[in-house]
Structure formats: structure tokens, C-alpha cells
Design an enzyme around this catalytic site. Sequence first.
Site, PDB file in Angstrom:
ATOM      1  N   CYS A   1     -13.630 -54.792 -27.964  1.00 60.04           N
ATOM      2  CA  CYS A   1     -14.670 -53.661 -28.221  1.00 60.04           C
ATOM      3  C   CYS A   1     -15.381 -53.236 -26.573  1.00 60.04           C
ATOM      4  O   CYS A   1     -15.617 -52.287 -26.327  1.00 60.04           O
ATOM      5  CB  CYS A   1     -15.708 -54.114 -29.269  1.00 60.04           C
TER       6      CYS A   1
ATOM      7  N   GLU B   1     -11.832 -44.089 -26.490  1.00 59.75           N
ATOM      8  CA  GLU B   1     -11.815 -45.583 -26.512  1.00 59.75           C
ATOM      9  C   GLU B   1     -10.511 -45.223 -27.195  1.00 59.75           C
ATOM     10  O   GLU B   1     -10.127 -44.348 -28.234  1.00 59.75           O
ATOM     11  CB  GLU B   1     -12.864 -45.931 -27.953  1.00 59.75           C
TER      12      GLU B   1
ATOM     13  N   GLY C   1     -18.380 -51.723 -35.826  1.00 54.57           N
ATOM     14  CA  GLY C   1     -17.152 -51.407 -35.934  1.00 54.57           C
ATOM     15  C   GLY C   1     -17.271 -49.879 -35.012  1.00 54.57           C
ATOM     16  O   GLY C   1     -18.432 -50.229 -33.733  1.00 54.57           O
ATOM     17  N   SER C   2     -16.396 -48.329 -35.268  1.00 51.94           N
ATOM     18  CA  SER C   2     -16.382 -47.789 -34.210  1.00 51.94           C
ATOM     19  C   SER C   2     -17.715 -46.982 -34.736  1.00 51.94           C
ATOM     20  O   SER C   2     -19.233 -47.152 -35.191  1.00 51.94           O
ATOM     21  CB  SER C   2     -15.053 -47.146 -34.977  1.00 51.94           C
TER      22      SER C   2
ATOM     23  N   GLY D   1     -21.239 -45.437 -37.498  1.00 54.80           N
ATOM     24  CA  GLY D   1     -21.748 -46.471 -37.352  1.00 54.80           C
ATOM     25  C   GLY D   1     -22.800 -45.264 -37.364  1.00 54.80           C
ATOM     26  O   GLY D   1     -24.010 -45.184 -37.716  1.00 54.80           O
TER      27      GLY D   1
ATOM     28  N   GLU E   1     -23.279 -52.612 -33.472  1.00 54.23           N
ATOM     29  CA  GLU E   1     -22.303 -53.050 -32.320  1.00 54.23           C
ATOM     30  C   GLU E   1     -21.593 -52.153 -32.788  1.00 54.23           C
ATOM     31  O   GLU E   1     -20.099 -52.854 -33.369  1.00 54.23           O
ATOM     32  CB  GLU E   1     -21.581 -54.774 -32.584  1.00 54.23           C
TER      33      GLU E   1
HETATM   34  P1  NAP Z   1     -14.447 -48.543 -38.053  1.00 52.83           P
HETATM   35  O1  NAP Z   1     -13.444 -47.204 -38.430  1.00 52.83           O
HETATM   36  O2  NAP Z   1     -15.410 -47.914 -37.535  1.00 52.83           O
HETATM   37  O3  NAP Z   1     -14.561 -49.997 -39.431  1.00 52.83           O
HETATM   38  C1  NAP Z   1     -15.100 -50.410 -39.250  1.00 52.83           C
HETATM   39  C2  NAP Z   1     -16.129 -51.239 -40.808  1.00 52.83           C
HETATM   40  O4  NAP Z   1     -15.910 -50.488 -41.434  1.00 52.83           O
HETATM   41  C3  NAP Z   1     -14.462 -51.200 -41.678  1.00 52.83           C
HETATM   42  O5  NAP Z   1     -15.552 -52.504 -42.144  1.00 52.83           O
HETATM   43  C4  NAP Z   1     -14.879 -49.976 -42.504  1.00 52.83           C
HETATM   44  O6  NAP Z   1     -13.866 -50.140 -43.363  1.00 52.83           O
HETATM   45  C5  NAP Z   1     -15.711 -50.105 -42.200  1.00 52.83           C
HETATM   46  N1  NAP Z   1     -16.112 -48.052 -42.864  1.00 52.83           N
HETATM   47  C6  NAP Z   1     -15.348 -47.452 -42.276  1.00 52.83           C
HETATM   48  N2  NAP Z   1     -15.574 -45.936 -43.211  1.00 52.83           N
HETATM   49  C7  NAP Z   1     -17.296 -46.833 -43.303  1.00 52.83           C
HETATM   50  C8  NAP Z   1     -17.765 -46.190 -44.226  1.00 52.83           C
HETATM   51  N3  NAP Z   1     -18.506 -44.425 -44.169  1.00 52.83           N
HETATM   52  N4  NAP Z   1     -19.383 -46.747 -44.393  1.00 52.83           N
HETATM   53  C9  NAP Z   1     -19.400 -47.915 -45.210  1.00 52.83           C
HETATM   54  N5  NAP Z   1     -18.222 -48.373 -43.934  1.00 52.83           N
HETATM   55  C10 NAP Z   1     -17.294 -47.831 -43.255  1.00 52.83           C
HETATM   56  O7  NAP Z   1     -13.852 -49.167 -37.078  1.00 52.83           O
HETATM   57  P2  NAP Z   1     -12.701 -50.551 -37.272  1.00 52.83           P
HETATM   58  O8  NAP Z   1     -11.381 -48.914 -36.620  1.00 52.83           O
HETATM   59  O9  NAP Z   1     -12.320 -50.829 -38.039  1.00 52.83           O
HETATM   60  O10 NAP Z   1     -12.779 -50.982 -35.940  1.00 52.83           O
HETATM   61  C11 NAP Z   1     -13.056 -50.753 -34.368  1.00 52.83           C
HETATM   62  C12 NAP Z   1     -13.835 -50.389 -33.677  1.00 52.83           C
HETATM   63  O11 NAP Z   1     -14.875 -51.384 -34.036  1.00 52.83           O
HETATM   64  C13 NAP Z   1     -13.902 -49.708 -32.195  1.00 52.83           C
HETATM   65  O12 NAP Z   1     -14.061 -48.847 -32.452  1.00 52.83           O
HETATM   66  C14 NAP Z   1     -14.244 -51.269 -31.583  1.00 52.83           C
HETATM   67  O13 NAP Z   1     -15.095 -50.653 -30.502  1.00 52.83           O
HETATM   68  C15 NAP Z   1     -15.425 -51.527 -32.490  1.00 52.83           C
HETATM   69  N6  NAP Z   1     -15.823 -52.953 -32.178  1.00 52.83           N
HETATM   70  C16 NAP Z   1     -16.900 -53.232 -32.105  1.00 52.83           C
HETATM   71  C17 NAP Z   1     -17.272 -54.342 -32.055  1.00 52.83           C
HETATM   72  C18 NAP Z   1     -19.214 -54.545 -30.882  1.00 52.83           C
HETATM   73  O14 NAP Z   1     -19.499 -55.825 -30.711  1.00 52.83           O
HETATM   74  N7  NAP Z   1     -19.158 -54.131 -30.277  1.00 52.83           N
HETATM   75  C19 NAP Z   1     -16.720 -55.589 -31.613  1.00 52.83           C
HETATM   76  C20 NAP Z   1     -15.300 -55.483 -32.497  1.00 52.83           C
HETATM   77  C21 NAP Z   1     -14.745 -54.261 -33.140  1.00 52.83           C
HETATM   78  P3  NAP Z   1     -12.474 -50.163 -44.117  1.00 52.83           P
HETATM   79  O15 NAP Z   1     -11.670 -50.521 -42.360  1.00 52.83           O
HETATM   80  O16 NAP Z   1     -11.979 -50.668 -45.158  1.00 52.83           O
HETATM   81  O17 NAP Z   1     -11.721 -48.736 -43.630  1.00 52.83           O
END
Ligand code: NAP
Length: 496
Positions: free
Chosen positions: A297, A398, A241-242, A246, A263
Site C-alpha cells: 500500500c 495506484e 483495502g482500496s 473504503g 487503511e
Molecule cells: P479491495 O478490492 O478493496 O478488497 C479489500 C477487501 O475488501 C477484500 O476482502 C474484499 O473482498 C473486500 N471488499 C470488496 N468489496 C467490498 C464491499 N463492497 N464491501 C465490503 N468489502 C468489500 O482491495 P484489494 O485489491 O484486496 O487490496 C489492495 C488494496 O488494499 C490497495 O489499494 C492497497 O493499497 C490497499 N492496502 C492498504 C493497506 C494500508 O494499510 N493502508 C494495506 C494493504 C493494502 P474480496 O477480495 O473477497 O472481493
Amino acid sequence: MGLVTGMCSLPASLDGRPKLLLIDGEWVPARSGRVFDSYNPSNGEVIARLAQGDKEDIDLAVAAARQAFQGPWSKFTPAQRQNVLLKLADLVEQNLGDLSLLDSVDMGAPIGHGLSDSAVETLRYYAGWATKIQGETVPNSNPGSFFSYTLKEPVGVVGAIIPWNAPLSSAIEKIAPVLTTGCTMILKPAEEAALSPLAIGELINQLDLPPGVINIVTGFGDTAGAALSEHADVDKVAFTGSSFTGQEIVRAAAGNLKRVSLELGGKSPDVIFADADLDAAVPGAGMAVFANSGQVCCAGTRVFVERPIYEEFVARVSAFADSLKVGNSLDPETQIGPIVSQVQLDRVTGYLEIGKSEGARTTAGGERLATGDLAKGYFVLPTVFADVNDDMRIAQEEIFGPVAAVLPFDSFEEVSMRSNKTQFGLGGGVWTRDVGKAHRMAAAINTGVVWVNTYLNFDPAMPFGGSKMSGWGNEMGQHSLDEYLNIKAVWINTGE
Ligand code: NAP
Ligand code: MG
């Protein structure tokens, strides 16, 4: 197949009944009884209601995973785990059409791009490793008295938290190493796109697997996700995720110092030298930004172009952006689908305004597409910003949308330095006909992956991960297994 949309039809599993949580082998509602809506970003319509799991549900799922870890699953031989993976691969393969449709309707992946069998390949790749996890005999300094060796043991109960931008492959990338190494897991999909992970849960229930090995709890990040990452009986969190989230995960994991792999996000450089084959580099660098509507990502969003070809490249990549067909994800002609949600749409269009106010020159797109049938969906035109400099927010942050920042450069030394001028270190690209320059640039870019005269290639055998704020550890490839294994050193006294 169910409802006909006028394009592809929706999967029969979208039958209007609320989706449940998979805990200890059973589909159950959230303890609170609460549900939340899941939307189709192509038209804003509700397509499903999901159980809103929370701390209580996470507690139950962790208890089930712990019991499974200590119970019959721990007796599965490597060959039996391999069989589980191979059977799951077959089931995913047989259901790939429906699984892809679910991602298409749930997060907007264009259906016409053909079925990606990466989830199947990943499962089969890891299946091969299940029988090849082994320790070593280690020569010690007192061989007459002691025999020493290492064992590799599963780390235990894994909490896996995934984003919405590639739900099927993200879920499989977590499930596969768990099954390979003999761990158990609780998967928390993203609230925006949990349908294909839940459908994988249905397939998992068709396997000969003890209950509780794989549990799936849908819900929100700040409740279910937080409960999972801070849980005292979870041994490891595997997060995608973001970078912001992280950091939250790392803080939450501190309570029991659980293992963490991350990741995270990126702002990857894609460097086009003047000697590059522009017929390949223009669409290659273009799709490195625009694929999946920029919700990738490792998207190559900072496009550095050598000064002599700068204007030509800007003109050609802008024409390429204008040529892409933006539309409903279920239209087989669509090349660029919607942004996943209203929230992300607002975020991306916010950055379009920031780019303009920072003085970047808009040479393609630059706005939302809201005409006719598309007005209810979350569409953004593929956008090219020229005359960007390193300090602009659109060059540092990003955006996670189809937005290219094109920056001129004058020398190899200069671009080597500038390509690393961000907090991220995930992907990178180089386009040149000079093989020496290609290697030098690949070495200079401080990221987890570099592509030369190509971009966005993946393979289960190739590691994927980031440096700096882009993450900890690797997914895929042989070394990803170590993220799920503990090494135990064993000493045997062979003396009298
Ligand atoms: P995100 O907001 O960080 O959410 C990712 C996951 O984390 C979701 O399941 C989210 O739940 C959960 N989450 C949110 N807050 C949390 C907390 N405080 N504690 C535990 N879990 C929590 O990211 P996104 O907007 O879904 O995805 C986009 C990001 O992912 C981008 O930054 C992208 O670059 C990154 N990404 C990285 C990779 C890699 O392999 N490096 C691959 C794909 C994406 P909810 O959605 O239910 O709130
Ligand atoms: Mg959705």
C-alpha cells in the site's frame, strides 16, 4: 508437510478438503453449501476450495460475536486477555513456517525472504497493552459536590475486512487489538488469499477462549463483505483495502453510524536529492517499489529525482530492476514473485500499456514474464518508467504492481509541492545527506509515514495510517487502541 513441488513443499493443511467458516467456535460450511477456488499465482493451479460465506453466514457470525461480547469474554480480566495474546503469539511462532508457506503459495510472497516474525511481535506488543488500558480522574469545576472520571470500554462487535497482499500480518493486525481491548470480531479475509487467516483460526481454537470471540467468514466482498459492513449489530468496521472499497464501506456503515477505521491505498513519493548516497538510495528506492511485486500500500511508486543525478539514477535503478530474480514464490532464489491473480495481472499490464502510450520512456521491464515454467503464472518484470510527468495516469493512479514512475525535479520548493499532488497520503521517502533538508522534507510530505534514508520499516510500536484518500485512523502503536475503545464519562454526586 505434504506435496513436493520441486522447491519448497506445500503445507499439510492443503489436503484437498474444502476449508470451512469459523463461527461460534465451530468449523462449518457456508449455509448455501457453495464453495470457491483459491489459486496459486505462480502457476494458476487451484490449491484449495473455500466456503463461500454470504449474508446468512455473516448474520450467524455476528450473533455469535454479540453473545461472546456480552458473555464470559466480558468477564476476562486484563491479565487474562494478555495471556490469550501471549499464547496466540507462541502458537503463531511455532507455526510460522507453515503460515509463511501458505502466504507464499496463496498470494505469491517469495519464500526465500525468510520468515517475518512481525505477526508474533505484533501480538506480544499488544499483549503488553491489555493491562494498561485505563481512564482518568478528571478535575471538575465543583469538586466539593462531584467526583468525575472516565472509563475506556470496548467498542463491541468488530467487522474486520482485509486485503490479499499481506494476509498473515493483516489478519493479526486486526485480531490483536480486538483481543487486547475485549472486543469480539468477524474477520472477512480477501477471496484471493484466505488460507493463512483460516490457519490462524485453527490456532485460535487451541486457546482457552469462549466460542464466538473470533469468527472467520470467507467469501466475496460484494456479498459477505457488504453484509458485514452494513450489519446493524456490528459496532465498528476495521477495513484495509482500496480507497474505492473504503468509500463503499463508509456508505454501508451509515445505516447504524458504526465506527469506521480505514487503511487504504497510496501513490507515495520517494524523493532523491542530488546529495544522497546513491549506493543506498538505488536499492532502497528500488525495493520500495518492487518488494512484494509492488503489492504494498505504501510503495514508493513516484520516485522524484533531482535533475543533476536524474540520468545516473535512472540508469542505476533500471540495472537494479533488471538484476532482480523473478520466479516461482516457492523457489528460495526468487526475489520477485507473481502478481496475485489474473485480474490483477491484467490491471498491471494494462498500466504498462498506458505508461507507454502516455509517452513515458521504458528503461527496465515493461512487460509480463511468460517464459517456460512461468508462462502459467502471473509474472511482471520490475519496470522503470522515466520521463514521467505529474499528470500522467501512471503518476496518479495506484497500479499495485512492480512499476516505478521516475520524475525529475529542480528545487526543494518544487518537489515539496509536487510530492503532495495526488489524492493519496500514505507513505513517503527522502534520501539526502543533509539532515536539515531531511527534516524539512519529512515535514512537507503530507502523509501518515515518512522514511528518511530508508523505506518500508515497520514496528508494532510505530503508528501506521494515512491522510486524504489513504484512510482514517491508525493501526499499530498506542493510539490504535482508541480505535477499538469508547470513552465513558462518569459523574458521582459526593454532596449531601
Ligand atoms: P479491495 O478490492 O478493496 O478488497 C479489500 C477487501 O475488501 C477484500 O476482502 C474484499 O473482498 C473486500 N471488499 C470488496 N468489496 C467490498 C464491499 N463492497 N464491501 C465490503 N468489502 C468489500 O482491495 P484489494 O485489491 O484486496 O487490496 C489492495 C488494496 O488494499 C490497495 O489499494 C492497497 O493499497 C490497499 N492496502 C492498504 C493497506 C494500508 O494499510 N493502508 C494495506 C494493504 C493494502 P474480496 O477480495 O473477497 O472481493
Ligand atoms: Mg490464492
